[in-house]
Design a protein around this motif. Sequence first.
Motif, PDB file in Angstrom:
ATOM      1  N   ASP A   7       0.836  -1.200   0.000  1.00 24.62           N
ATOM      2  CA  ASP A   7       0.000   0.000   0.000  1.00 24.62           C
ATOM      3  C   ASP A   7       0.869   1.248   0.000  1.00 24.62           C
ATOM      4  N   ARG A   8       0.379   2.309  -0.658  1.00 21.31           N
ATOM      5  CA  ARG A   8       1.235   3.501  -0.708  1.00 21.31           C
ATOM      6  C   ARG A   8       1.266   4.254   0.629  1.00 21.31           C
ATOM      7  N   ARG A   9       0.398   3.872   1.554  1.00 23.91           N
ATOM      8  CA  ARG A   9       0.454   4.484   2.891  1.00 23.91           C
ATOM      9  C   ARG A   9       1.043   3.510   3.926  1.00 23.91           C
ATOM     10  N   MET A  15      -2.881  18.310  -1.604  1.00 27.09           N
ATOM     11  CA  MET A  15      -2.912  16.881  -1.926  1.00 27.09           C
ATOM     12  C   MET A  15      -2.141  16.601  -3.206  1.00 27.09           C
ATOM     13  N   CYS A  16      -1.471  15.442  -3.242  1.00 29.47           N
ATOM     14  CA  CYS A  16      -0.824  15.008  -4.474  1.00 29.47           C
ATOM     15  C   CYS A  16      -1.897  14.455  -5.417  1.00 29.47           C
ATOM     16  N   ALA A  17      -1.525  14.152  -6.645  1.00 29.88           N
ATOM     17  CA  ALA A  17      -2.495  13.708  -7.640  1.00 29.88           C
ATOM     18  C   ALA A  17      -3.220  12.442  -7.186  1.00 29.88           C
ATOM     19  N   ALA A  18      -2.475  11.528  -6.578  1.00 26.23           N
ATOM     20  CA  ALA A  18      -3.087  10.259  -6.160  1.00 26.23           C
ATOM     21  C   ALA A  18      -4.105  10.480  -5.041  1.00 26.23           C
ATOM     22  N   CYS A  19      -3.758  11.326  -4.083  1.00 29.42           N
ATOM     23  CA  CYS A  19      -4.682  11.604  -2.978  1.00 29.42           C
ATOM     24  C   CYS A  19      -5.909  12.342  -3.500  1.00 29.42           C
ATOM     25  N   LEU A  20      -5.673  13.294  -4.417  1.00 30.23           N
ATOM     26  CA  LEU A  20      -6.778  14.072  -4.960  1.00 30.23           C
ATOM     27  C   LEU A  20      -7.772  13.178  -5.699  1.00 30.23           C
ATOM     28  N   VAL A  26      -7.164  13.734   4.373  1.00 27.58           N
ATOM     29  CA  VAL A  26      -6.474  12.706   3.586  1.00 27.58           C
ATOM     30  C   VAL A  26      -5.059  13.160   3.212  1.00 27.58           C
ATOM     31  N   ALA A  27      -4.127  12.253   3.271  1.00 33.24           N
ATOM     32  CA  ALA A  27      -2.724  12.564   2.975  1.00 33.24           C
ATOM     33  C   ALA A  27      -1.978  11.262   2.740  1.00 33.24           C
ATOM     34  N   CYS A  28      -0.765  11.373   2.230  1.00 32.88           N
ATOM     35  CA  CYS A  28       0.075  10.189   2.051  1.00 32.88           C
ATOM     36  C   CYS A  28       1.521  10.604   2.248  1.00 32.88           C
ATOM     37  N   PRO A  29       2.449   9.660   2.265  1.00 35.98           N
ATOM     38  CA  PRO A  29       3.851  10.035   2.519  1.00 35.98           C
ATOM     39  C   PRO A  29       4.379  11.002   1.458  1.00 35.98           C
ATOM     40  N   ALA A  30       3.787  11.009   0.254  1.00 36.34           N
ATOM     41  CA  ALA A  30       4.299  11.883  -0.797  1.00 36.34           C
ATOM     42  C   ALA A  30       3.887  13.334  -0.592  1.00 36.34           C
ATOM     43  N   CYS A  31       2.721  13.547   0.021  1.00 33.79           N
ATOM     44  CA  CYS A  31       2.216  14.920   0.095  1.00 33.79           C
ATOM     45  C   CYS A  31       1.927  15.406   1.510  1.00 33.79           C
ATOM     46  N   GLY A  32       1.905  14.518   2.493  1.00 33.31           N
ATOM     47  CA  GLY A  32       1.404  14.900   3.811  1.00 33.31           C
ATOM     48  C   GLY A  32       2.480  15.134   4.852  1.00 33.31           C
TER      49      GLY A  32
HETATM   50 ZN    ZN Z   1      -0.789  12.232  -1.261  1.00 32.60          ZN
END
Ligand code: ZN
Length: 747
Positions: free
Chosen positions: A126-128, A163-168, A184-190
């Motif tokens: 998972d990306r998170r 938000m990054c594209a994937a989160c958006l 919402v967030a992920c390691p790339a954008c949060g």
């Molecule tokens: Zn993200």
Amino acid sequence: MLREPAVTHARRISISGVVQGVGFRPYVYRLARECGLHGWVLNAERGVEIHVEGSEDRLERFARRLRAHPPPAARIAVVETADAAVQHFGDFEIRISQKHTIPTVRVSPDLPMCGDCLRELFDPADRRHLYPYINCTNCGPRYSIVRSLPYDRARTTMAAWPMCAACLREYEDPLDRRFHAQPVACPACGPQYALEIDGETLRATAAIERAAQLLCDGAILAVKGIGGYHLACDARNAVAVAALRERKYRKERPFAVMARDLAEVRAIAEVDEAARELLESVARPIVLLPARETLDGVAPENDEIGVMLPYAPLHHLLFYFDAPRALVMTSANRSSEPIAYEDDDAQARLRGIADALLVGERPIARRVDDSVMRPAAFGAAVLRHARGCAPQAVAQIESRQTILALGGDLKNAIALAVNGTVFLSQHVGDLEQRSAYDAFRQTASDLCAMYEVSLPGAIVVSDAHPQYRSSALAHELREDAVSVQHHRAHVASVLAERGAWDDRVTGIAFDGTGYGDDGTIWGGEIFDGSLRDGLKRVAHLRPAQLPGGDAAARYPVQCAAGFLAQIDAPPMCEPPFGFPRERYDRSREMLAKNVRVFTTTSVGRLFDAFAAIAGFTREITFEGQAAMWLEHLARSHHGAMAAYAFRFDDGELDFRLALQQAVNDRVNGRDPAEIAYAFHAGLANAIVKACEAIGNERIVASGGVFQNALLLELLFERLGDRLWINRSLPANDGGLALGQIALASVR
Ligand code: ZN
Ligand code: ZN
Ligand code: FE
């Protein structure tokens, strides 16, 4: 071939309650599609609006499933359904929300991590994977990140992380679990966590992994959580626990423990079905349970322990990285200061306490402590109303007036009535300290700002105590602030929770301290009346003179001197009593000269006096300690049942005989546990006697004394369901504000 049934009916459904920010629209969207219905759903001013059309039986199925299985975090208050005109929509869609005019929409309390997010957190694909800020519409922070309403990302503390594209993509997809999940967030954008140690800064997973290791090594860490910082250490490391007590200036007050999982809770404490439900409930509160294992220094001289389960992804990660299976997790502050929640403040205040700080980048909008609850046969008791509970609606009132109630100075919490709904703030704390008073003012203005309340048009209400800081603020806010007597507010809090405006009741308000109509300190009051017609004081504990002002509440022996002055007491400084001579003699002197004495009807102080007689002769180090000690002592009693005798005469509950019996029993070598039990049973009998004399069928009990589970058990045994107690509010002063609103609203 199957033909689509004709679209013959349409319905408009309005749902209010906690229905925004909890995944309600995507849920409706999926459900409508599954049922083969067309129309739309949107967030409206007062909740969620739905238009559905299709065949009658499909509409029925939709309505049934909507009621039976709403999204887990939603709290539906009212569902209104009306027939509507069929408009032949070609599809079902989520529509853009209406502009809010009055934000009466309810903010959801913070939610614990859900099962889906937990699975993703530990899924390497998972990306998170291992990301501490993972969340979705079914879980994650709400109240603690909202800066203002309506609830959308720009008005949360996540505004700084685009938000990054994937989160958006997830955020915009109605079929995704993260559709409109504001944090919402992920390691790339949060945001990430960081740990400063030995002059270097570790980030992300490395920081959490190192923190877990430090905990294993016996360190004390400050850990940023959902509503503030915790101080954490290994609960089974007595040296670390002792160091934490010393650095925090907290002598004996129990620490809460976070256990890795339910199995670990079971190792520490007795967990029955009711306890498990509470542990796993949405508030993930600290649950007070009978201890099984003695954790040195965690809850000294206490057979109960407060345990909670992990609720933030960070907690799960700490345990995943092998942090000790049971961690002390206590509010990060010194003794009675409010919990630290801002990073700079935490750095400054916690430097001398914590060996290192595990700091998360997502800011906390407001402090929210952990809630505290206790399971009981007669329903769970809320002892501290905070994370996961606030700011929920606790009652409905008939008046549409805006009313702000400021509570009392101890265990402060604030309530606000908007359009007939009463919202209760999180626990603020005791207001003597400057920092707590600031937190109190901040919470009052925060609550008003959130619901866009302007004070010029509002009623402001406070306790009748002229020296309370909360009363002073009430008068500062509005010259014509209303005051409500403390014990009437306690009784009213129970009635308001049940919407019982006209029931005539006998109201029992027993607590430590409250300002009475006659200017003396009350605390053993019995009322007759109703919310609408008012509560008339018809009986009370026999007054006693207590020596030494506030010190009487800190030294049970001093309290005992006051009560014992009304009976023939033996020399209490000698065995078996062993009262400290100097303090006891000085108290007696004050009483004899009638200097620095005050009159009180406080049952809380009566508990202290009996505790002193049963053997608690030292200073207490936290409020209610002697009474808790006496309750636990009574529970250890296994002998013949007995009850001390209280007389009830002419509106006075007379303790003298009971006191004499306890003194005699102690002299005669009776087990102090039996004495403690006989006191509890005697007091329960006395309440019943008073209720019989007053004659109402319905009996209401509130006030700090009714946090005593044994006393409540004994009362329920005698009164059954004639007895009403608080449900989602604390019986202590944390529930006062609702009672104040209820009485002010019918004034
Ligand atoms: Zn993200
Ligand atoms: Zn989730
Ligand atoms: Fe009180």
